[in-house]
Enzyme design. Structure first.
Site, PDB file in Angstrom:
ATOM      1  N   GLN A 169      -6.574  -1.035   1.466  1.00  0.00           N
ATOM      2  CA  GLN A 169      -6.175  -1.005   2.883  1.00  0.00           C
ATOM      3  C   GLN A 169      -7.057  -0.020   3.642  1.00  0.00           C
ATOM      4  OE1 GLN A 169      -2.653   1.149   4.311  1.00  0.00           O
ATOM      5  NE2 GLN A 169      -1.893  -0.785   5.116  1.00  0.00           N
ATOM      6  N   HIS A 191      -5.343  -1.982   8.312  1.00  0.00           N
ATOM      7  CA  HIS A 191      -4.054  -1.384   8.658  1.00  0.00           C
ATOM      8  C   HIS A 191      -3.878  -1.483  10.172  1.00  0.00           C
ATOM      9  CE1 HIS A 191      -0.463   0.762   8.500  1.00  0.00           C
ATOM     10  NE2 HIS A 191      -0.763   1.726   7.657  1.00  0.00           N
ATOM     11  N   TYR A 215      -1.118   3.190  13.956  1.00  0.00           N
ATOM     12  CA  TYR A 215      -2.453   3.763  13.782  1.00  0.00           C
ATOM     13  C   TYR A 215      -3.449   3.025  14.689  1.00  0.00           C
ATOM     14  CZ  TYR A 215       0.107   5.996  10.077  1.00  0.00           C
ATOM     15  OH  TYR A 215       1.059   6.704   9.401  1.00  0.00           O
ATOM     16  N   PRO A 261       0.820  -1.209   0.000  1.00  0.00           N
ATOM     17  CA  PRO A 261       0.000   0.000   0.000  1.00  0.00           C
ATOM     18  C   PRO A 261       0.854   1.259   0.000  1.00  0.00           C
ATOM     19  CG  PRO A 261      -0.086  -1.119   2.134  1.00  0.00           C
ATOM     20  CD  PRO A 261       0.601  -2.043   1.185  1.00  0.00           C
ATOM     21  N   ALA A 306      -3.640   3.541   2.213  1.00  0.00           N
ATOM     22  CA  ALA A 306      -4.627   3.687   3.286  1.00  0.00           C
ATOM     23  C   ALA A 306      -5.888   4.459   2.878  1.00  0.00           C
ATOM     24  CB  ALA A 306      -3.965   4.377   4.465  1.00  0.00           C
ATOM     25  N   ARG A 313      -2.248  -5.872   8.099  1.00  0.00           N
ATOM     26  CA  ARG A 313      -0.869  -5.394   8.141  1.00  0.00           C
ATOM     27  C   ARG A 313      -0.471  -5.166   9.592  1.00  0.00           C
ATOM     28  NH1 ARG A 313       2.629  -1.121   4.553  1.00  0.00           N
ATOM     29  NH2 ARG A 313       4.032  -2.841   4.068  1.00  0.00           N
ATOM     30  N   ALA A 361      -0.811  -1.744  11.467  1.00  0.00           N
ATOM     31  CA  ALA A 361       0.622  -1.494  11.662  1.00  0.00           C
ATOM     32  C   ALA A 361       0.884  -0.015  11.904  1.00  0.00           C
ATOM     33  CB  ALA A 361       1.381  -1.957  10.415  1.00  0.00           C
ATOM     34  N   HIS A 362       2.162   0.308  12.062  1.00  0.00           N
ATOM     35  CA  HIS A 362       2.689   1.676  11.983  1.00  0.00           C
ATOM     36  C   HIS A 362       2.099   2.639  13.011  1.00  0.00           C
ATOM     37  CE1 HIS A 362       3.426   0.608   7.460  1.00  0.00           C
ATOM     38  NE2 HIS A 362       4.145  -0.115   8.307  1.00  0.00           N
ATOM     39  N   THR A 407      -0.909   7.961  -2.924  1.00  0.00           N
ATOM     40  CA  THR A 407      -0.202   8.890  -3.813  1.00  0.00           C
ATOM     41  C   THR A 407      -0.506  10.346  -3.465  1.00  0.00           C
ATOM     42  OG1 THR A 407      -2.019   9.062  -5.393  1.00  0.00           O
ATOM     43  CG2 THR A 407      -0.441   7.247  -5.723  1.00  0.00           C
TER      44      THR A 407
HETATM   45  C1  LIG Z   1       4.720   7.199  -0.827  1.00  0.00           C
HETATM   46  C2  LIG Z   1       4.463   6.126   0.172  1.00  0.00           C
HETATM   47  C3  LIG Z   1       3.181   6.004   0.710  1.00  0.00           C
HETATM   48  C4  LIG Z   1       2.922   4.975   1.621  1.00  0.00           C
HETATM   49  N1  LIG Z   1       1.635   4.805   2.092  1.00  0.00           N
HETATM   50  C5  LIG Z   1       1.363   3.727   2.883  1.00  0.00           C
HETATM   51  C6  LIG Z   1       0.035   3.436   3.258  1.00  0.00           C
HETATM   52  O1  LIG Z   1      -0.909   4.114   2.875  1.00  0.00           O
HETATM   53  N2  LIG Z   1      -0.169   2.359   4.067  1.00  0.00           N
HETATM   54  C7  LIG Z   1       0.852   1.568   4.494  1.00  0.00           C
HETATM   55  O2  LIG Z   1       0.619   0.593   5.223  1.00  0.00           O
HETATM   56  N3  LIG Z   1       2.127   1.807   4.122  1.00  0.00           N
HETATM   57  C8  LIG Z   1       2.387   2.848   3.318  1.00  0.00           C
HETATM   58  N4  LIG Z   1       3.670   3.050   2.887  1.00  0.00           N
HETATM   59  C9  LIG Z   1       4.708   2.087   3.290  1.00  0.00           C
HETATM   60  C10 LIG Z   1       4.894   1.003   2.231  1.00  0.00           C
HETATM   61  O3  LIG Z   1       3.767   0.178   2.153  1.00  0.00           O
HETATM   62  C11 LIG Z   1       6.110   0.131   2.544  1.00  0.00           C
HETATM   63  O4  LIG Z   1       5.865  -0.591   3.708  1.00  0.00           O
HETATM   64  C12 LIG Z   1       7.398   0.908   2.727  1.00  0.00           C
HETATM   65  O5  LIG Z   1       7.535   1.877   1.715  1.00  0.00           O
HETATM   66  C13 LIG Z   1       8.595  -0.028   2.707  1.00  0.00           C
HETATM   67  O6  LIG Z   1       8.633  -0.769   1.512  1.00  0.00           O
HETATM   68  P1  LIG Z   1       9.622  -0.377   0.292  1.00  0.00           P
HETATM   69  O7  LIG Z   1      11.013  -0.417   0.853  1.00  0.00           O
HETATM   70  O8  LIG Z   1       9.380  -1.427  -0.737  1.00  0.00           O
HETATM   71  O9  LIG Z   1       9.254   0.981  -0.140  1.00  0.00           O
HETATM   72  C14 LIG Z   1       3.945   4.079   2.014  1.00  0.00           C
HETATM   73  C15 LIG Z   1       5.218   4.236   1.456  1.00  0.00           C
HETATM   74  C16 LIG Z   1       5.482   5.232   0.545  1.00  0.00           C
HETATM   75  C17 LIG Z   1       6.861   5.338  -0.029  1.00  0.00           C
END
Ligand SMILES: Cc1cc2nc3c(=O)[nH]c(=O)nc-3n(C[C@H](O)[C@H](O)[C@H](O)COP(=O)(O)O)c2cc1C
Ligand code: SF4
Length: 648
Positions: free
Chosen positions: A105, A170, A175, A28, A62, A223, A172-173, A31
């Site tokens: 998500q 979601h 939230y 996920p 998300a 997640r 994770a992270h 943008t």
């Molecule tokens: C621009 C951007 C937006 C993201 N938005 C979300 C999100 O909405 N939900 C989420 O769980 N992770 C989000 N992430 C985290 C990614 O899902 C991913 O876990 C993270 O970028 C690490 O993976 P990568 O090394 O392949 O980028 C985002 C990452 C980036 C770069």
């Protein structure tokens, strides 16, 4: 018989409701190409470009489940408003058209106010303030919890009715769902807190409600942060316990695992590759559920290795495909060496200015702009001279050659890459070279002529042999100003070009930023620390590393902090004398003297633009791009290069 490259990555995956054509999942990533909570045409075009490469599944970034989690800017998609349904459906259809599964998500942010104020009071299991935000959240009542459980279910049903194959919670992270799970954020003493089982209750109620609303066919994923990486947070064994319980109850179809919370989960280039692999392996062994592992999986080789090791069932990538939408196609056709690399600095993808961009791929987030869409062959091939072999010059040459122009690059030094070459020698910066290597390879592929050690001093040799010139001559570091010239004073660029000097009798050093507050200063800081200097960073800014996105800045400050680095904000240098560096607070005028063995100045850069003076009166068509216009970041040079080369 030829064997397929990456046999594990490319093999289908089937487990219960989850049936995927291969083992690559696009993780996920929102943008922010969203208006009033609705998906835009730009967002659809962005994801369709990623679907063309046919990953097994794309998880949409998300999506908000309830108005109490909506941001004032409404730059996240909102799943609870019927007016967004048409675009949700259109995006799902655009992805499905390529045979790719689509999961949405679902999130409630709880106490986290990501990048803007909420429309309602932030809320959480307990009234514990997030270290990242100014307000203590409101503690949710049981009635409010019940409302949010239904909101998740309602939003999942909305995804289902708009063509999605599944929903991912979601959790994770940091939230809301994670806030319930984690002892660091849940101090409730009722049925939703107090023990690990009770902290799971909210999640289980959400899953139950979703399954009831969406029936047996709909995929439900979750997640989780395998390790929250915060004090008193969830560790790997805690997450393994949650995973085991979920497997026992049969609620979820997959778990998607990464490390970290908000501010640390998009690991930058200073992190090792695939840092979550070990945690994923442990949790996979503990629960037997299908596992997606993500984070810093940059190449198909890394992905294949993780699958071969049994670390996970599926491999998840975000930045790899933000950078190169054709990542999987290139891997599948044996062209992994032609994948445009992610350099892992988070600068353009995490800055959201105002939406997703990418430092190495200017087409990202601009899919609908004609200059950045499919490169149109030129009807009138021309002879193009590119003067300067930094990233901007090389990208201009690549795009011009791709369109059918006959291109030659002139580089004065004996290495391609310009200032990027210097920067790649700094600590944690080796991967910068990957981008130069990629561009060099593409020039070879497109038969671009490269004249090394060839300085162009005026228009004459170019005018006689070319139709158009692109000046990409870059910038040069400004020298140390006269008033500070002294034996112990050097510029940031001296460190870049010659390496950090070794400390002698006094190992204290002061690094004076000029307010640009970027890697030009902080990359040098890391080199100085590595060379053994005890560093003080002085900056006229009110904050440290202000122009570096949070995920990279947090990791950087942790490294500098471990080395005992000190800081003085709102501070500048006004004199270097025999007793040391004289610093002054720019607001109060208070003075401070640091006895030190080294003073390093951020002197900035000046454009190298003199060549234009010769081209201007010549009548020859010429264009300037990047730092020779005015020095900025690499991404500006590459963007201008691509835009120009697709129009000449
Ligand atoms: C621009 C951007 C937006 C993201 N938005 C979300 C999100 O909405 N939900 C989420 O769980 N992770 C989000 N992430 C985290 C990614 O899902 C991913 O876990 C993270 O970028 C690490 O993976 P990568 O090394 O392949 O980028 C985002 C990452 C980036 C770069
Ligand atoms: S902006 Fe940088 S970190 Fe983000 S995807 Fe592009 S290259 Fe990777």
């Amino acid at each position: 018989m030829t064997t397929l490259p990456y046999p594990r990555l490319l093999e289908p995956f089937e487990s219960g409701r989850l049936k995927l054509a291969n083992r690559l999942v696009v993780l996920p990533h929102g943008t922010s190409m969203v208006r009033d909570g609705n998906i835009t045409e730009e967002d659809i075009a962005y994801f369709e470009a990623r679907a063309r490469s046919r990953p097994g599944m794309i998880v949409m970034g998300a999506i908000i489940v309830h108005p109490t989690s909506s941001l004032r800017g409404h730059h996240l998609v909102e799943a609870y408003r019927t007016q967004g349904f048409e675009m949700l459906q259109r995006r799902a259809d655009a992805i499905h058209a390529h045979g790719v599964k689509v999961v949405g998500q679902l999130v409630h942010l709880g106490r986290e106010m990501i990048g803007g104020e909420l429309n309602y009071a932030p809320s959480a299991p307990s009234a514990i303030r997030s270290p990242r935000d100014p307000f203590v959240p409101h503690e949710l009542s049981q009635r409010e919890i019940a409302t949010l459980v239904q909101a998740f279910a309602e939003s999942a049903a909305n995804l289902q009715s708009t063509g999605h194959d599944g929903a991912e919670i979601h959790g994770a992270h940091g939230y809301l769902v994670a806030q319930f799970l984690s002892p660091a954020t849940n101090e409730r003493t009722d049925a939703y807190g107090g023990t690990p089982e009770k902290r799971m209750r909210f999640l289980l109620e959400v899953l139950d409600a979703m399954r009831q609303r969406c029936g047996d066919e709909f995929v439900l994923g979750l997640r989780l942060s395998a390790d929250e990486e915060i004090a008193d947070g969830m560790g790997i064994q805690d997450t393994a316990r949650v995973a085991r319980e979920l497997a026992r109850l049969g609620h979820v179809d997959y778990l998607s695992l990464t490390l970290g919370t908000r501010g640390s989960y998009v690991k930058d280039v200073s992190s090792p590759l695939a840092p979550a692999a070990r945690a994923a392996h442990i949790i996979r062994d503990a629960c037997g559920l299908p596992i997606i592992v993500g984070q810093r999986i940059t190449t198909p080789d890394v992905a294949e290795r993780l699958l071969a090791n049994g670390d996970a069932d599926l491999v998840g990538v975000a930045r790899a495909v933000i950078t190169d939408p054709d990542w999987l196609t290139k891997a599948a056709h044996g062209h992994a060496d032609r994948i445009r690399p992610c350099i892992g600095l988070n600068q353009d993808c995490r800055a959201f200015s105002p939406h997703l961009h990418c430092a190495t791929n200017p087409a990202t987030g601009r899919e609908l702009l004609p200059e950045f869409g499919a490169n149109r062959p030129t009807a009138t091939p021309r002879r193009v001279a590119v003067i300067g072999g930094g990233p901007g010059g090389l990208e201009a040459a690549r795009v011009a050659a791709l369109r059918g122009h006959k291109v030659t690059v002139f580089e004065a030094s004996d290495g391609l890459g310009g200032q990027f070459l210097y920067a790649s020698a700094l600590p944690h910066r080796k991967e910068l070279r990957n981008f130069i290597d990629y561009l060099r390879g593409e020039l070879r592929h497109h038969r671009v002529g490269v004249e090394m050690r060839t300085r162009i001093d005026d228009v004459s040799p170019i005018k006689s042999a070319f139709d158009v010139a692109i000046l990409a001559t870059g910038a040069v570091a400004r020298p140390v100003p006269e008033e500070f010239a002294a034996e112990r004073v050097i510029s940031w660029f001296d460190v870049l070009a010659n390496g950090a000097p070794a400390p002698q009798d006094n190992n204290r050093a002061v690094l004076v930023d000029d307010g640009s507050a970027f890697w030009w200063t902080y990359g040098v800081a890391e080199a100085l620390v590595e060379a053994g200097w005890q560093l003080l960073i002085a900056t006229p800014s009110a904050a440290i590393a202000q122009h570096i996105p949070a995920e990279s800045a947090n990791a950087l400050l942790a490294r500098l902090g471990r080395a005992g680095t000190e800081y003085r904000v709102l501070t500048t240098l006004y004199e270097v004398a025999s007793d040391g560096a004289h610093l002054m607070n720019v607001t109060s005028g208070e003075e401070f003297v640091l006895d030190c063995g080294l003073v390093v100045l951020q002197t900035g850069r000046a454009p190298l633009a003199t060549l234009a003076e010769s081209f201007e009166p010549s009548g020859m068509e010429y264009h300037m791009i990047g730092d020779c216009v005015t020095p900025r970041r690499m991404s500006h040079a590459v963007f201008e290069a691509h835009r120009l080369a697709s129009t000449i």
